[in-house]
Scaffold this motif. Structure first.
Motif, PDB file in Angstrom:
ATOM      1  N   TRP A 149     -51.614 -74.057  20.756  1.00  0.00           N
ATOM      2  CA  TRP A 149     -51.044 -72.739  21.067  1.00  0.00           C
ATOM      3  C   TRP A 149     -49.525 -72.761  21.010  1.00  0.00           C
ATOM      4  O   TRP A 149     -48.901 -71.725  20.740  1.00  0.00           O
ATOM      5  N   VAL A 150     -48.923 -73.909  21.244  1.00  0.00           N
ATOM      6  CA  VAL A 150     -47.474 -74.033  21.060  1.00  0.00           C
ATOM      7  C   VAL A 150     -47.125 -73.724  19.610  1.00  0.00           C
ATOM      8  O   VAL A 150     -46.151 -73.001  19.317  1.00  0.00           O
ATOM      9  N   ARG A 151     -47.932 -74.234  18.696  1.00  0.00           N
ATOM     10  CA  ARG A 151     -47.672 -73.987  17.268  1.00  0.00           C
ATOM     11  C   ARG A 151     -47.955 -72.535  16.889  1.00  0.00           C
ATOM     12  O   ARG A 151     -47.250 -71.961  16.061  1.00  0.00           O
ATOM     13  N   ARG A 152     -48.956 -71.928  17.501  1.00  0.00           N
ATOM     14  CA  ARG A 152     -49.324 -70.554  17.144  1.00  0.00           C
ATOM     15  C   ARG A 152     -48.349 -69.523  17.680  1.00  0.00           C
ATOM     16  O   ARG A 152     -48.027 -68.544  17.003  1.00  0.00           O
ATOM     17  N   ASP A 153     -47.922 -69.693  18.926  1.00  0.00           N
ATOM     18  CA  ASP A 153     -47.114 -68.651  19.570  1.00  0.00           C
ATOM     19  C   ASP A 153     -46.089 -69.302  20.495  1.00  0.00           C
ATOM     20  O   ASP A 153     -46.175 -69.193  21.719  1.00  0.00           O
ATOM     21  N   PRO A 154     -45.086 -69.983  19.925  1.00  0.00           N
ATOM     22  CA  PRO A 154     -44.166 -70.788  20.746  1.00  0.00           C
ATOM     23  C   PRO A 154     -43.342 -69.986  21.743  1.00  0.00           C
ATOM     24  O   PRO A 154     -42.945 -70.521  22.784  1.00  0.00           O
ATOM     25  N   ASP A 155     -43.079 -68.707  21.446  1.00  0.00           N
ATOM     26  CA  ASP A 155     -42.187 -67.930  22.309  1.00  0.00           C
ATOM     27  C   ASP A 155     -42.919 -67.175  23.416  1.00  0.00           C
ATOM     28  O   ASP A 155     -42.273 -66.568  24.270  1.00  0.00           O
ATOM     29  N   ARG A 156     -44.233 -67.187  23.397  1.00  0.00           N
ATOM     30  CA  ARG A 156     -44.984 -66.502  24.448  1.00  0.00           C
ATOM     31  C   ARG A 156     -44.787 -67.227  25.784  1.00  0.00           C
ATOM     32  O   ARG A 156     -44.659 -68.446  25.830  1.00  0.00           O
TER      33      ARG A 156
ATOM     34  N   MET B  35     -56.147 -73.181  34.688  1.00  0.00           N
ATOM     35  CA  MET B  35     -55.200 -73.637  33.666  1.00  0.00           C
ATOM     36  C   MET B  35     -55.775 -73.512  32.265  1.00  0.00           C
ATOM     37  O   MET B  35     -55.081 -73.131  31.328  1.00  0.00           O
ATOM     38  N   CYS B  36     -57.062 -73.840  32.109  1.00  0.00           N
ATOM     39  CA  CYS B  36     -57.700 -73.709  30.801  1.00  0.00           C
ATOM     40  C   CYS B  36     -57.675 -72.259  30.332  1.00  0.00           C
ATOM     41  O   CYS B  36     -57.415 -71.978  29.158  1.00  0.00           O
ATOM     42  N   ALA B  37     -57.964 -71.321  31.240  1.00  0.00           N
ATOM     43  CA  ALA B  37     -58.048 -69.908  30.880  1.00  0.00           C
ATOM     44  C   ALA B  37     -56.719 -69.364  30.384  1.00  0.00           C
ATOM     45  O   ALA B  37     -56.688 -68.380  29.637  1.00  0.00           O
ATOM     46  N   ALA B  38     -55.626 -70.005  30.777  1.00  0.00           N
ATOM     47  CA  ALA B  38     -54.308 -69.550  30.329  1.00  0.00           C
ATOM     48  C   ALA B  38     -53.754 -70.449  29.231  1.00  0.00           C
ATOM     49  O   ALA B  38     -53.580 -70.038  28.082  1.00  0.00           O
ATOM     50  N   LEU B  39     -53.503 -71.704  29.554  1.00  0.00           N
ATOM     51  CA  LEU B  39     -52.758 -72.586  28.657  1.00  0.00           C
ATOM     52  C   LEU B  39     -53.545 -73.030  27.433  1.00  0.00           C
ATOM     53  O   LEU B  39     -52.953 -73.455  26.435  1.00  0.00           O
TER      54      LEU B  39
END
Length: 462
Positions: A44-51, A238-242
């Motif tokens: 998810w860091v790669r998909r949407d780093p600025d979120r 944490m799983c549900a968010a991160l």
């Protein structure tokens, strides 16, 4: 049907044999390719780093910023001796730093051991000694609860935070770690000693996939993280968010997680997804929280009246899963007109069996012992091989697989859902927390004026 499975289900009707065979096949077919917790986060860091990944009051960190800080701390931890499966204590109040620390431990190849600063010092000292922790991450404000005489090196965030800029922000390279430990959470023990449950990374992808598909996470959500890290519901949060591109919302550590105090935070922070015990949920004003669209309850029985109040217009789930099975085994979505409370069916990659004393499946409607299997089953209890051998047994329906003997009593319903009926031993749930009455009795018996001790749960709350 395999010869192994055929021998085990001979006492079932042909229809029930076929149902069991199909469920096992579906579980294996939908079992996702495993990945480590931090690897799923990095996707998810790669998909949407600025979120925004984490919000704490007026502070927040984007996915990219959280990843960089965790990478830097992971390199520091490697320099301090943290390697694969090294157990690292995490004794911090709720904060951005605790999430950075948790991710960093995993990225360094280690496994985190939550040490709740609110726990009695004697209990913390026992956990640190039992786990033989070489290192504990903490903050100065709570470091005083840690034992002065310990083999563990104590590293306060105020000391290591300024040093992070000197370490690389690239990830530590580790391969093939899905079967390595991710965390060890201590639960109440019937002998009077808490026991550490060893959980690997293997079950996280199936957990994250269920949440993504059922929580509507194609649109990222703001998820409450209100549970102490010492309880595995925190992993679910944490799983549900991160692991889904959402935002993990951290309340102030002193916040009362019930009633108007919690409701005010949910409103102020625009929280959309909450996981609470039914008793905590019952204290919230439903009419004031229309933006809370996803509600999951667990840890204790869910009253039908609560479903009537909270299910209309929302996705309302009742979850079941012991710490020994990576948080979630089965979940049920409830509609407002629900007639009978149950715990649903296993999520992908997990199995649930209702068995008799000979490990034979029981027909629909017959009460028996609940066993769970699949990718989320824990490795066992830290340093307790006999207890592990007793609780974790070979799966007679799946060659090479393992089952966890939950100690719960259940029965299959005609539609295939599982109905939870209670415990087969003295373990109880108090506000969602597992408590072994034997642990309390053992503590009482240590008093010089107590010869024998017996503890009973007051069901009426008087």
């Amino acid at each position: 049907m395999s010869e192994l499975l055929s021998r085990q289900v001979a006492n079932l009707s042909p229809e029930q044999q076929e149902l069991l065979r199909r469920r096992l096949a579906e579980s294996k077919q939908r079992d996702a390719q495993p990945a480590a917790f931090h690897e799923l986060f990095e996707s998810w860091v790669r998909r949407d780093p600025d979120r925004v990944a984490v919000a704490f009051g007026d502070e927040q960190l984007s996915y990219a910023a959280l990843n960089r800080l965790a990478n830097r701390l992971a390199h520091l931890l490697r320099d301090r001796g943290v390697d694969r499966e090294c157990l690292v204590g995490l004794c911090m109040p709720r904060s951005l730093e605790v999430i950075v620390g948790l991710l960093a431990i995993l990225k360094a190849g280690g496994a985190y051991v939550p040490l709740d600063p609110e726990y009695p010092p004697d209990r913390l000292a026992y956990m640190i000694s039992d786990a033989a922790l070489p290192l504990v991450l903490t903050r100065r404000s709570v470091a005083g609860v840690l034992p002065e005489e310990s083999q563990a090196t104590v590293l306060a965030a105020e000391d290591f935070w300024p040093e992070l800029q000197t370490w690389p922000d690239t990830p530590v390279r580790l391969d093939g770690i899905v079967d390595d430990l991710a965390y060890v959470i201590y639960t109440s023990g019937s002998t009077g000693r808490p026991k550490g449950v060893q959980v690997t990374h293997r079950g996280f992808r199936n957990l994250a996939r269920w949440q993504f598909e059922n929580y509507g996470l194609k649109t990222p959500r703001r998820v409450l993280q209100g549970t102490s890290l010492s309880f595995d519901i925190s992993v679910w949060e944490m799983c549900a968010a991160l692991l889904s591109g959402g935002t993990l919302v951290l309340p102030d550590p002193g916040l009362k997680m019930a009633g108007s105090d919690l409701a005010d935070v949910l409103i102020e922070q625009g929280v959309e997804n909450i996981s609470l015990t039914p008793s905590a949920l019952s204290t919230l004003p439903e009419e004031a929280l229309p933006h809370v669209r996803y509600v999951t309850v667990g840890g204790e029985a869910c009253p039908l009246d609560l479903v009537r109040v909270w299910a209309p217009g929302r996705a309302f789930f009742n979850g079941y899963g012991p710490t020994e099975a990576t948080v979630g085994v089965s979940l049920a979505r409830y509609e407002p007109d629900l007639e009978r409370v149950h715990i649903g069916r296993p999520i992908s990659g997990m199995q649930a069996y209702v068995l008799d004393s000979r490990m034979q499946p029981l027909p629909v409607g017959v009460a028996g012992d609940l066993y769970v299997g699949g990718s989320g089953v824990a490795r066992g209890y830290l340093g307790r091989p006999e207890l592990t051998a007793e609780a974790f047994v070979a799966n007679p329906f799946d060659a090479g697989g393992r089952l966890y003997r939950t100690g719960d009593v259940a029965r299959l319903m005609p539609g295939g859902d599982v109905e939870f009926l209670g415990r087969a031993d003295d373990q109880v749930k108090i506000r969602g927390f597992r408590v072994e009455l034997g642990e309390i009795e053992s503590a009482l018996a240590q008093h010089p004026d107590v010869r024998h001790a017996a503890v009973l749960l007051d069901q009426d709350g008087a």
